[in-house]
Structures are given as C-alpha cells and as structure tokens.
Design an enzyme around this catalytic site. Sequence first.
Site, PDB file in Angstrom:
ATOM      1  CE  LYS A  19      -1.796   1.580   4.033  1.00 28.08           C
ATOM      2  NZ  LYS A  19      -1.571   2.991   4.398  1.00 28.08           N
ATOM      3  CG  ASN A  20       2.055   2.869   3.565  1.00 31.91           C
ATOM      4  OD1 ASN A  20       0.920   3.199   3.214  1.00 31.91           O
ATOM      5  ND2 ASN A  20       2.383   2.667   4.838  1.00 31.91           N
ATOM      6  CB  CYS A 113      -5.780  10.787  11.675  1.00 25.01           C
ATOM      7  SG  CYS A 113      -4.133  10.196  11.974  1.00 25.01           S
ATOM      8  NE  ARG A 118      -0.076  10.192  10.414  1.00 21.98           N
ATOM      9  CZ  ARG A 118      -0.481   9.250   9.568  1.00 21.98           C
ATOM     10  NH1 ARG A 118      -1.678   8.739   9.673  1.00 21.98           N
ATOM     11  NH2 ARG A 118       0.319   8.830   8.610  1.00 21.98           N
ATOM     12  CG  ASP A 301       2.704   1.308   9.571  1.00 23.43           C
ATOM     13  OD1 ASP A 301       2.193   2.161  10.319  1.00 23.43           O
ATOM     14  OD2 ASP A 301       3.079   1.569   8.406  1.00 23.43           O
ATOM     15  NE  ARG A 393      -7.519   4.377   5.116  1.00 22.65           N
ATOM     16  CZ  ARG A 393      -6.893   5.329   5.764  1.00 22.65           C
ATOM     17  NH1 ARG A 393      -7.263   5.648   6.973  1.00 22.65           N
ATOM     18  NH2 ARG A 393      -5.898   5.976   5.216  1.00 22.65           N
TER      19      ARG A 393
HETATM   20  N1  EPU Z   1       5.940  14.590  11.417  1.00 20.26           N
HETATM   21  C1  EPU Z   1       5.976  15.929  11.750  1.00 20.26           C
HETATM   22  N2  EPU Z   1       5.892  16.857  10.751  1.00 20.26           N
HETATM   23  C2  EPU Z   1       5.793  16.491   9.425  1.00 20.26           C
HETATM   24  C3  EPU Z   1       5.759  15.130   9.102  1.00 20.26           C
HETATM   25  C4  EPU Z   1       5.839  14.196  10.118  1.00 20.26           C
HETATM   26  O1  EPU Z   1       6.069  16.298  12.918  1.00 20.26           O
HETATM   27  O2  EPU Z   1       5.724  17.383   8.576  1.00 20.26           O
HETATM   28  C5  EPU Z   1       6.026  13.582  12.490  1.00 20.26           C
HETATM   29  C6  EPU Z   1       4.767  12.727  12.594  1.00 20.26           C
HETATM   30  O3  EPU Z   1       3.767  13.360  13.346  1.00 20.26           O
HETATM   31  C7  EPU Z   1       5.300  11.474  13.249  1.00 20.26           C
HETATM   32  C8  EPU Z   1       6.712  11.345  12.640  1.00 20.26           C
HETATM   33  O4  EPU Z   1       7.025  12.647  12.147  1.00 20.26           O
HETATM   34  O5  EPU Z   1       5.394  11.649  14.629  1.00 20.26           O
HETATM   35  C9  EPU Z   1       6.873  10.351  11.533  1.00 20.26           C
HETATM   36  O6  EPU Z   1       5.788  10.474  10.631  1.00 20.26           O
HETATM   37  P1  EPU Z   1       5.929  10.226   9.065  1.00 20.26           P
HETATM   38  O7  EPU Z   1       5.825  11.530   8.372  1.00 20.26           O
HETATM   39  O8  EPU Z   1       7.124   9.383   8.777  1.00 20.26           O
HETATM   40  O9  EPU Z   1       4.602   9.397   8.765  1.00 20.26           O
HETATM   41  P2  EPU Z   1       3.722   9.505   7.462  1.00 20.26           P
HETATM   42  O10 EPU Z   1       4.613   9.763   6.304  1.00 20.26           O
HETATM   43  O11 EPU Z   1       2.578  10.398   7.699  1.00 20.26           O
HETATM   44  C10 EPU Z   1       3.940   6.982   6.765  1.00 20.26           C
HETATM   45  C11 EPU Z   1       3.020   5.850   6.492  1.00 20.26           C
HETATM   46  C12 EPU Z   1       2.367   5.399   7.795  1.00 20.26           C
HETATM   47  C13 EPU Z   1       3.485   4.966   8.742  1.00 20.26           C
HETATM   48  C14 EPU Z   1       4.488   6.101   8.938  1.00 20.26           C
HETATM   49  C15 EPU Z   1       5.692   5.716   9.779  1.00 20.26           C
HETATM   50  C16 EPU Z   1       2.281   6.239   4.224  1.00 20.26           C
HETATM   51  C17 EPU Z   1       1.177   6.636   3.309  1.00 20.26           C
HETATM   52  N3  EPU Z   1       1.998   6.282   5.537  1.00 20.26           N
HETATM   53  O12 EPU Z   1       3.153   8.023   7.339  1.00 20.26           O
HETATM   54  O13 EPU Z   1       1.553   4.283   7.484  1.00 20.26           O
HETATM   55  O14 EPU Z   1       2.945   4.613   9.988  1.00 20.26           O
HETATM   56  O15 EPU Z   1       4.973   6.554   7.651  1.00 20.26           O
HETATM   57  O16 EPU Z   1       6.357   4.643   9.233  1.00 20.26           O
HETATM   58  O17 EPU Z   1       3.360   5.885   3.786  1.00 20.26           O
HETATM   59  C18 EPU Z   1      -0.241   2.783   7.822  1.00 20.26           C
HETATM   60  O18 EPU Z   1       0.064   2.232   6.744  1.00 20.26           O
HETATM   61  O19 EPU Z   1      -1.073   2.278   8.622  1.00 20.26           O
HETATM   62  C19 EPU Z   1       0.381   4.054   8.191  1.00 20.26           C
HETATM   63  C20 EPU Z   1      -0.127   4.862   9.116  1.00 20.26           C
END
Ligand code: EPU
Length: 414
Positions: A19-20, A113, A118, A301, A393
């Site tokens: 998915k990701n 969420c 996030r 995850d 999802r």
């Molecule tokens: N963060 C910030 N500011 C930002 C971006 C992130 O503070 O601008 C923080 C987040 O709040 C969090 C940390 O940085 O505490 C890491 O978050 P990250 O940005 O890496 O997460 P994401 O990109 O929103 C993706 C996956 C998630 C997975 C996370 C961590 C996708 C579409 N989503 O989310 O997948 O948990 O990386 O590995 O790739 C899932 O599949 O169930 C899922 C939630």
Amino acid sequence: MIIEGGQRLIGEIRVGGAKNAALPLLLAALLTDEEVILHNVPDLRDVTTVEKLLESLGVAITRKGSDAVINARGLNAIEAPYDLVKTMRASVLVMGPLLSRRLESKVSLPGGCAIGTRPINLHLNGFEALGAKISLEHGDIHAKAKKLKGAAIDFPIPTVTGTENLMMAACLAKGETVIENAAREPEVVELGRFINAMGGDISGLGTRTLTIRGVSELHGAEYSIMPDRVEAATYMAAAGVTQGNILLKGVPVASLKAVIDKLVEAGMEIKEENGNTRCLMIGPVRNVDVKTMPYPGFPTDMQAQLMAMMCFATGLSVISETVFENRFMHVGELKRMGADIHVEGHSAIIRGKGGLSGAPVMATDLRASASLVIAGLAAHGTTEISRIYHLDRGYEKMEEKLQSAGAVIRRVRE
Ligand code: EPU
C-alpha cells in the site's frame, strides 16, 4: 467481521503489493506526460482514493486486475478535493508532483487522525526551501512557485511521506537537492527507484542522505510494486498467536529483519523455503519488549499487531511507541477482550495472561483493526469487530486469505 477463535492457521497466503509504495508511485505518474504502467497494484480502498484523486485532476487510469495504466497528459487541475483528502492523509503526496509539473498545488490541510495530530510542517518547510510560497486559505494549503530550485533540506526527524513529497518536488527542479536525515523506509527507496526508472537522478536511496539532481523531464516507465511488508508481518503474527504453520508467498524478507527477530524471540520459527517463507509456532508465545523506530527499526505499523500477540504470552511485555504520540487506540478494545494493559506515556505494559476471550470490539484505524483480527483469531469464543472498513484501506481480501488458511471468519453487514 465475526471471528470464531481458536483455529490454528495452516496453509498458504500470498502477500499483495505494498500500500505505502503504491500510493506514492501512482501519484508519481503525474510527473510525466507519458504512459506509466504499474504492476502488482493492490486492490485497496486507499488505492481507489488515489485513483479518484488522479481522475479529478484529469489523469486517465485504466485498471485490469493488479495492473494500472496511467496517463497524466490530460492533467488540468492543481487542487485535491476535500472530500478525498479528508478520507486519506496520504493525499498530501499530490503536492510534490503538482508543484513539479504545474508550480502550484492546493490541498486541504489534513486534520488530526486516530493515531495523532500528524502535522505536515516538514513537507511545507521543504517546499519553501525549493522556492514555493505557502499560504493557508480557508483550510487549504496553497503552494505556488515561480520556479523550483534545488536546496539543502535537513529534517529534524525523518518523515516518510515528507521525504517522498520532496523527492517528487525536487526531481524536476533546477539543480541539486540534498535531503539530510531522509526516511530510509523501503517504500521511500521504491519511489526513488521508480523516479529513476522514469529518467530521474536520485542517489543515496536507503541512506540518511538523498541527493536529487533535477532533470528537465521524466518519461514513462513500467514497474512492479514491491510486496507489502506490513501485510506479510501481520500474517506472521496471526500464525504465531494461533500456533499456526503457514507458508507466506512473496515476503520482502530483507525489509522485515526487525520484525522477524522479535517474532523469533517470541517463539516463532521463520525460515526460507523454496523462495517462500515458512512461519511456524510450536509452544507458547513468549513475552518480548519492543520499541518502535523509523526504519530499519521495528515499524510502528506492526506495533498494534505485536501487542495483540503479547496478550497471549504469560508475563510482562513493554511496548514503546516512539513514532506517533497517540497510537494506542487498540488498547481499550483489547482490554474488552480481557487484556491487562496499562499505558504510561509512550509505553504500554502488557501483563500477558496466556489468552483473551472473544468480545464485541470496534476498529479505530487500519493497524488497530489488524490487531483485533489477530486477537480474535486466537481468543476463546466469538469476536465481533465493527467499523471493519478501516481494514479495507490496507489489507486486500483479508478474510478470504485467512479463510484459506482455516480461520473461521466472515464479514456481515452492520
Ligand atoms: N511529522 C511531523 N511533521 C511532518 C511530518 C511528520 O512532525 O511534517 C512527524 C509525525 O507526526 C510522526 C513522525 O514525524 O510523529 C513520523 O511520521 P511520518 O511523516 O514518517 O509518517 P507519514 O509519512 O505520515 C507513513 C506511512 C504510515 C506509517 C508512517 C511511519 C504512508 C502513506 N503512511 O506516514 O503508514 O505509519 O509513515 O512509518 O506511507 C499505515 O500504513 O497504517 C500508516 C499509518
């Protein structure tokens, strides 16, 4: 979803496309006017949402089984509609490619969420460094640039979609962009490889420092999406709690080292068998401690699924969540099934009692839903999980895959 617990999982399960990885790769098709062909695209609700998002921008998509043919020649909009963005946070990944191609994008600011607030501040800071002006208007983030120019970006914490968004924004910018403390997740590497297959120039994939040299244009490409490491690991844990013996087909083993190490510590035998992965549990589940970390650490995850498994151990396990601030929504539901879990700050302390009992529970997010399925598969009696749409999802045909391995699980209309 109604599950009669207590059946050993025995059989074969095939792992689908990730998915990701599928979400950013589908959106990366916006980076060229030429045709992009993706194979192994999973049939998931989030994928459908991205497809609708692309279509709303004028992009043509044809799906045939797990193949998708995408052509963004008709791209005629820069705005992602709120009703799509609100159902899927990953929609923010449309900003990078739209900025690249149209120097402008507008996306609703995703709210909080089920797993935390996030924010996307790091994505936006990165776009600004590349030359975009960012404004917030009526709940929409508007990014606009005269041109994009390579820049040095240093993330204070690694962000998966932030790194992906900036890779897509920078790959057609003028000059070189260096991202320090980039996310190293396999899905980020996959996107980089795909952009390179389209004629991009990204190096350092899988390391903390990514160098993206802007090219003048990208061309079409054909690419097969990697298998889903979280789906694979979820079925491994399901085999573990049910004293099962399953052969998983298409497991990205190398990317699962941290998870496999923990499952082995918890008593499982996981070994290669003719290119597939045998997952076997003989004997009781052993208690283990886990701390989630960015890749290559133990993935957030898989935190909820491992917690469900620890409820079947006897003894104490401590599970610490360091990636998201509020990813313990499954705790209350597992407690309804008899779990003894105490949350203190970022850690959950689980006093395993060697089992759970079936109960009506409610799914709150994707991975929490998976943890309830795992709990239900091994619990005494019947577990009824409502709001199961969360599962769709990210898990393709989960009940069918589990049924084929002997689980007594069915979906009914609420
Ligand atoms: N963060 C910030 N500011 C930002 C971006 C992130 O503070 O601008 C923080 C987040 O709040 C969090 C940390 O940085 O505490 C890491 O978050 P990250 O940005 O890496 O997460 P994401 O990109 O929103 C993706 C996956 C998630 C997975 C996370 C961590 C996708 C579409 N989503 O989310 O997948 O948990 O990386 O590995 O790739 C899932 O599949 O169930 C899922 C939630």
